[in-house]
Design an enzyme around this catalytic site. Structure first.
Site, short mmCIF file in Angstrom:
data_model
loop_
_atom_site.label_atom_id
_atom_site.label_comp_id
_atom_site.label_asym_id
_atom_site.label_seq_id
_atom_site.Cartn_x
_atom_site.Cartn_y
_atom_site.Cartn_z
N ARG A 85 -23.18 26.09 29.71
CA ARG A 85 -21.82 26.30 30.23
C ARG A 85 -20.83 25.70 29.24
NH1 ARG A 85 -18.01 23.45 33.21
NH2 ARG A 85 -16.95 24.60 34.90
N LYS A 100 -17.85 17.13 26.53
CA LYS A 100 -17.92 15.95 27.39
C LYS A 100 -17.86 14.64 26.61
CE LYS A 100 -19.61 18.08 31.57
NZ LYS A 100 -20.70 18.27 32.54
#
Length: 287
Positions: A266, A225
């Site tokens: 995740r 991210k």
């Protein structure tokens, strides 16, 4: 069992003796990280099986990009992308999660073999989602969410990000339980990168204990991210590395999350994170 180490267990899912690893299969042409790489069914199923071989405990299949600025796909297209991949992986014995904001996709994915519904909106995007998931009996991930990808960056305004995310998640959990999903089937997710700036994401990773105090297992989805790109960019003005060059940083967050008692992480690249959570467990066991 995992409950011994305070991670919590989720009714309807296997238990692991460490932080679990959720591998990501994006059946999309436009994911921020790997859009288009696994876009057809056979390639996506093979990729999911490869992730399991590399150490993934469960595989999260999604057919709609939720990167900042992404526009939505229609329901029929999302169903076309997701359901055959879920069916193919489930037929191979894989523990499959479906990443969707639509009730109909969740229903059909569960019918095809998915055992967990991972809704980044926590049931807010589709009013039919909570009753649909309650009817299937599947476990449900409630993520912190303030709006769709098109404009979520404008919603990244907090006086106290940890306190506000915890309060908003608590309220959402209560609504989901009131809607018929059993508390024992809930997982919570702080929503890193969703209506968050880099400093907000880092603060949430630093305060996972406050999230765990909500009493449900915590899923941490930091993989590749923007906040990791921000950390790695270094001096002011330097360009962040592209998403696929953030896997070592992702594994570092996975180790931290595992150490702090996360139920699962995740990730797109499984092997390094699978190693990281096992090392964290070994250190925990040596105490």
């Amino acid at each position: 069992m995992s409950t011994l180490h305070g991670r919590g267990s989720v009714e309807g899912l296997p238990e692991w003796d460490r932080c679990a690893v959720m591998g990501v299969v994006n059946v999309t042409p436009d994911s921020f990280s790997d859009g288009g790489r696994w876009f057809d069914t056979s390639t996506a199923v093979k990729h999911g099986l490869d992730l399991v071989a590399e150490g993934a405990d469960l595989v999260d299949v999604g057919g709609e990009s939720t990167r900042p600025g992404a526009s939505r796909v229609d329901e029929a297209e999302e169903l076309r992308r997701v359901v055959p991949v879920v069916r193919g992986l489930a037929a191979e014995g894989v523990t499959v999660s479906v990443d969707t904001m639509r009730a109909r996709v969740a229903e059909q994915a569960v019918a095809a073999g998915a055992v967990l519904v991972n809704d980044v909106s926590g049931g807010l995007a589709d009013p039919a989602m909570i009753p649909a998931v309650a009817a299937t009996g599947a476990p449900f991930v409630v993520m912190h969410w303030r709006g769709f990808s098109q404009d979520m960056n404008s919603r990244a305004v907090y006086a106290d990000v940890v306190g506000e995310v915890v309060a908003e998640l608590r309220a959402r959990m209560e609504a989901v339980i009131e809607g018929g999903i059993a508390p024992e089937r809930l997982v919570i997710d702080p929503g890193l990168g969703f209506a968050k700036q880099a400093q907000h994401d880092l603060a949430l990773v630093a305060h996972l204990a406050e999230l765990r105090a909500l009493g449900r297992p915590v899923l941490v989805a930091a993989s590749r991210k923007r906040f990791l790109g921000h950390v790695l960019a270094g001096p002011e003005g330097a360009a962040p590395p592209p998403a696929r060059e953030r896997d070592a940083a992702t594994a570092a967050v996975s180790a931290i999350a595992a150490h702090e008692g996360a139920w699962a992480v995740r990730v797109h690249e499984v092997r390094a994170t699978a190693d990281a959570v096992r090392v964290a467990r070994a250190v925990e066991g040596a105490r």
